[in-house]
Design a protein around this motif. Structure first.
Motif, PDB file in Angstrom:
ATOM      1  N   ASP A 237      28.216  69.039 -70.339  1.00  0.00           N
ATOM      2  CA  ASP A 237      27.541  70.332 -70.293  1.00  0.00           C
ATOM      3  C   ASP A 237      28.529  71.471 -70.090  1.00  0.00           C
ATOM      4  O   ASP A 237      28.326  72.579 -70.594  1.00  0.00           O
ATOM      5  CB  ASP A 237      26.429  70.354 -69.243  1.00  0.00           C
ATOM      6  N   GLU A 238      29.638  71.242 -69.383  1.00  0.00           N
ATOM      7  CA  GLU A 238      30.650  72.286 -69.229  1.00  0.00           C
ATOM      8  C   GLU A 238      31.310  72.612 -70.569  1.00  0.00           C
ATOM      9  O   GLU A 238      31.525  73.790 -70.905  1.00  0.00           O
ATOM     10  CB  GLU A 238      31.703  71.847 -68.203  1.00  0.00           C
ATOM     11  N   VAL A 239      31.642  71.577 -71.348  1.00  0.00           N
ATOM     12  CA  VAL A 239      32.219  71.803 -72.681  1.00  0.00           C
ATOM     13  C   VAL A 239      31.229  72.543 -73.567  1.00  0.00           C
ATOM     14  O   VAL A 239      31.597  73.473 -74.301  1.00  0.00           O
ATOM     15  CB  VAL A 239      32.651  70.471 -73.319  1.00  0.00           C
ATOM     16  N   ALA A 240      29.961  72.143 -73.501  1.00  0.00           N
ATOM     17  CA  ALA A 240      28.930  72.814 -74.310  1.00  0.00           C
ATOM     18  C   ALA A 240      28.808  74.285 -73.926  1.00  0.00           C
ATOM     19  O   ALA A 240      28.690  75.162 -74.804  1.00  0.00           O
ATOM     20  CB  ALA A 240      27.593  72.099 -74.134  1.00  0.00           C
ATOM     21  N   ASN A 241      28.870  74.584 -72.639  1.00  0.00           N
ATOM     22  CA  ASN A 241      28.725  75.969 -72.187  1.00  0.00           C
ATOM     23  C   ASN A 241      29.928  76.822 -72.583  1.00  0.00           C
ATOM     24  O   ASN A 241      29.772  77.967 -73.017  1.00  0.00           O
ATOM     25  CB  ASN A 241      28.522  76.005 -70.674  1.00  0.00           C
ATOM     26  N   ILE A 242      31.131  76.285 -72.438  1.00  0.00           N
ATOM     27  CA  ILE A 242      32.328  77.024 -72.853  1.00  0.00           C
ATOM     28  C   ILE A 242      32.287  77.282 -74.355  1.00  0.00           C
ATOM     29  O   ILE A 242      32.563  78.401 -74.825  1.00  0.00           O
ATOM     30  CB  ILE A 242      33.606  76.250 -72.468  1.00  0.00           C
TER      31      ILE A 242
ATOM     32  N   GLY B  31      25.924  80.974 -82.340  1.00  0.00           N
ATOM     33  CA  GLY B  31      25.411  79.610 -82.413  1.00  0.00           C
ATOM     34  C   GLY B  31      25.322  78.977 -81.042  1.00  0.00           C
ATOM     35  O   GLY B  31      25.495  79.641 -80.011  1.00  0.00           O
ATOM     36  N   LYS B  32      25.068  77.686 -81.039  1.00  0.00           N
ATOM     37  CA  LYS B  32      24.831  76.961 -79.784  1.00  0.00           C
ATOM     38  C   LYS B  32      25.370  75.556 -79.926  1.00  0.00           C
ATOM     39  O   LYS B  32      25.162  74.892 -80.949  1.00  0.00           O
ATOM     40  CB  LYS B  32      23.331  76.931 -79.489  1.00  0.00           C
ATOM     41  N   ILE B  33      26.079  75.101 -78.907  1.00  0.00           N
ATOM     42  CA  ILE B  33      26.537  73.708 -78.833  1.00  0.00           C
ATOM     43  C   ILE B  33      25.794  73.041 -77.673  1.00  0.00           C
ATOM     44  O   ILE B  33      25.745  73.579 -76.557  1.00  0.00           O
ATOM     45  CB  ILE B  33      28.059  73.632 -78.590  1.00  0.00           C
ATOM     46  N   SER B  34      25.217  71.895 -77.939  1.00  0.00           N
ATOM     47  CA  SER B  34      24.429  71.209 -76.912  1.00  0.00           C
ATOM     48  C   SER B  34      25.241  70.130 -76.211  1.00  0.00           C
ATOM     49  O   SER B  34      26.277  69.671 -76.714  1.00  0.00           O
ATOM     50  CB  SER B  34      23.186  70.561 -77.539  1.00  0.00           C
ATOM     51  N   LYS B  35      24.745  69.752 -75.075  1.00  0.00           N
ATOM     52  CA  LYS B  35      25.373  68.674 -74.306  1.00  0.00           C
ATOM     53  C   LYS B  35      25.390  67.378 -75.106  1.00  0.00           C
ATOM     54  O   LYS B  35      26.371  66.623 -75.075  1.00  0.00           O
ATOM     55  CB  LYS B  35      24.607  68.488 -72.994  1.00  0.00           C
ATOM     56  N   GLU B  36      24.327  67.135 -75.841  1.00  0.00           N
ATOM     57  CA  GLU B  36      24.227  65.901 -76.638  1.00  0.00           C
ATOM     58  C   GLU B  36      25.268  65.881 -77.751  1.00  0.00           C
ATOM     59  O   GLU B  36      25.866  64.829 -78.048  1.00  0.00           O
ATOM     60  CB  GLU B  36      22.825  65.764 -77.216  1.00  0.00           C
ATOM     61  N   GLU B  37      25.492  67.035 -78.395  1.00  0.00           N
ATOM     62  CA  GLU B  37      26.519  67.106 -79.435  1.00  0.00           C
ATOM     63  C   GLU B  37      27.896  66.831 -78.855  1.00  0.00           C
ATOM     64  O   GLU B  37      28.724  66.138 -79.468  1.00  0.00           O
ATOM     65  CB  GLU B  37      26.493  68.491 -80.096  1.00  0.00           C
ATOM     66  N   VAL B  38      28.157  67.359 -77.668  1.00  0.00           N
ATOM     67  CA  VAL B  38      29.452  67.124 -77.031  1.00  0.00           C
ATOM     68  C   VAL B  38      29.634  65.647 -76.713  1.00  0.00           C
ATOM     69  O   VAL B  38      30.718  65.081 -76.922  1.00  0.00           O
ATOM     70  CB  VAL B  38      29.583  67.969 -75.753  1.00  0.00           C
ATOM     71  N   ALA B  39      28.585  65.006 -76.224  1.00  0.00           N
ATOM     72  CA  ALA B  39      28.673  63.576 -75.893  1.00  0.00           C
ATOM     73  C   ALA B  39      29.052  62.753 -77.119  1.00  0.00           C
ATOM     74  O   ALA B  39      29.846  61.803 -77.029  1.00  0.00           O
ATOM     75  CB  ALA B  39      27.349  63.099 -75.311  1.00  0.00           C
ATOM     76  N   GLU B  40      28.505  63.130 -78.260  1.00  0.00           N
ATOM     77  CA  GLU B  40      28.833  62.396 -79.494  1.00  0.00           C
ATOM     78  C   GLU B  40      30.268  62.675 -79.923  1.00  0.00           C
ATOM     79  O   GLU B  40      31.002  61.750 -80.302  1.00  0.00           O
ATOM     80  CB  GLU B  40      27.872  62.816 -80.612  1.00  0.00           C
TER      81      GLU B  40
END
Length: 507
Positions: free
Chosen positions: A467-472, A485-494
């Protein structure tokens, strides 16, 4: 003539030997007499000043970072100390909770201050809602287990024992109930100061700071309630290394404070349970360090070692204003595990001593300013499934300033020829997912950004949570004329599971 010299030389030699002997027989005021046997008596044998005098005194206990006032007494007293064991859930970092076991409800536990020669009547209560029995081992106690043998206290019970404080110094106390390491790792430590009979020199401010290493099953800053990880503790691989029990406990609004011209004394302990601290204040030099909490001090010290279960006292005088950063100079612990605190000094500049302007927000980022409130808000929203782009951006901005701004600058412009810009970046516009990918895996090899070639190395920041990577990433995407745009926590996990060919090893 030659014969006279033969006799003269032995005579001069005899006189040379006789003169020091005469000096030794008449000691000066600053040279101890050789037969002053009293001066050879040290430690606990000099600490008994007889029975308590006057009425009993209830000890004033303080929570960190505060210190009780000096005893101000010239004779030994009976001092009553009442300390409670409280097991409670508290934040260990923003959005991260931990079940601490505490003395007095804080980590470290309450600061205790007595005078050498005092008789201390110690009361330990274990709250009825505790899950575990506890006891206390005070390193300032002369007796079996430092009191642990007499203070095993079940939940809902109270124990009592008495000791005489025979040795002056700064001492750690901790729980010593098996498994001892687990009890200490959960925050069960604090300090007791035994003043010398003449007291300590007056200073303008005193503060109480104690380092500890913590072991959670989740990674650093992984959100939610984190359990204790015994395997990590045995391997001495802490998730957090912290001052006063939580990340940010003494930064931002909670920073220590002082004024230019003041002398600050710090009582610094190391609860451990495992690591040795390399304690340092960035921008200050310790005028005096009472190393290992004992009687003697060293002068003009930059960094001092504090062993696990040990302590040190240090004093320094503030000449210029600014933010002075307390760290464990095993430096990854400071910037990647949380061992960082701040003392803010207010007052007039003194250009003759220091002429530069402070830019510590570029060096320390989020920790030099306000606390990470936006990160906590985002964490709660993420947990409830109601996280907005605005909340991501607010949290991402604070995290960016603490993680990325040193190289890429607070305005995203980077450094020409060294670090590529992330403001109005055609590299990001062509592939928005490059943001979380580069943050997680780093980047090495040539890249072209806005028509300019770069060949530096971006180290992986995979210590950050999803979630920190997604927020940054979301913050950067929506700042400085980037595409949005928006990056989600789930996208970062993948993305975390997909290491690219040009990933960096960090060097």
């Amino acid at each position: 003539m030659k014969r006279k010299n033969v006799y003269l030389i032995p005579l001069l030699a005899a006189l040379a030997l006789a003169l020091p002997a005469c000096d030794r027989s008449s000691p000066s005021s600053d040279t101890p007499a050789a037969d002053a046997s009293q001066d050879r008596i040290v430690g606990s044998r000099k600490g008994d000043f007889g029975p308590p005098q006057g009425e009993p005194v209830n000890a004033i206990l303080t929570s960190p970072p505060m210190v009780p006032p000096a005893t101000g007494r010239t004779a030994p007293a009976k001092v009553i100390v009442e300390l409670d064991v409280i097991e409670k859930v508290m934040p260990i970092s923003e959005g991260v909770d931990y079940t601490f076991w505490t003395f007095g409800g804080t980590v470290p536990g309450s600061f205790i201050r007595v005078r050498q020669g005092d008789t201390v009547e110690f009361h330990l209560r274990n709250m009825p809602d505790s899950k575990m029995p506890h006891n206390i081992d005070l390193h300032g106690v002369t007796g079996p287990g430092g009191g642990a043998a007499s203070s095993f206290t079940a939940p809902g019970h109270r124990t009592q024992f008495t000791f005489k404080a025979l040795n002056a110094g700064l001492f750690v106390y901790h729980c010593a109930t098996a498994p001892v390491g687990m009890h200490i790792a959960n925050g069960m430590y604090g300090m007791i100061l035994v003043e010398p009979p003449e007291g300590l020199p007056e200073v303008d401010r005193e503060y109480y700071v104690m380092q500890g290493d913590f072991y959670t099953t989740g990674k650093y800053r992984e959100k939610g309630l984190q359990p204790f990880d015994m395997e990590k503790a045995i391997d001495e691989n802490p998730t957090y290394v912290l001052f006063n029990g939580s990340e940010g406990s003494t930064t931002g609004d909670n920073s220590l404070t002082a004024k230019v011209g003041e002398t600050v004394r710090m009582y610094v302990g190391n609860g451990g349970p495992n690591l040795v601290s390399s304690f340092h204040v960035i921008g200050e030099i310790f005028d005096k360090v009472w190393y290992e909490g004992g009687t003697n001090y060293q002068e003009n010290v930059q960094t001092t070692l504090i062993p696990a279960g040990g302590a040190a006292m240090m004093e320094f005088h503030l000449e210029v204003p600014g933010s002075y950063v307390l760290v464990d100079h095993s430096i990854f612990r400071a910037f990647n595990k949380g061992a960082l605190a701040i003392l803010k000094a207010d007052g007039p500049e003194n250009k003759a001593i220091y002429s530069g302007l402070e830019v510590d927000e570029m060096y320390l980022g989020d920790r030099a300013g306000d606390s990470l409130g936006a990160v906590a808000v985002a964490a709660k929203a993420q947990a409830s499934g109601e996280l907005t782009v605005e909340e991501q951006m607010a949290a991402g901005k604070e995290l960016f300033m603490g993680t990325c701004s040193t190289c890429h600058q607070g305005n995203g412009e980077g450094m020409a020829g060294v670090f590529p810009p992330i403001a109005a970046s055609d590299y990001i516009k062509a592939d928005p997912k490059s943001l979380p990918r580069v943050i997680l895996h780093g980047l090495q090899g040539k890249v072209t950004v806005n028509g300019e070639d770069y060949d530096s190395i971006m180290p992986p920041m995979n210590q950050l949570t999803d979630d920190e990577v997604a927020n940054i990433s979301t913050y950067v995407l929506n700042s400085w004329n980037n595409p949005g745009g928006k990056i989600s926590k789930e996208e970062v996990a993948e993305i975390r599971t997909q290491k690219p060919a040009n990933a960096s090893a960090g060097h």
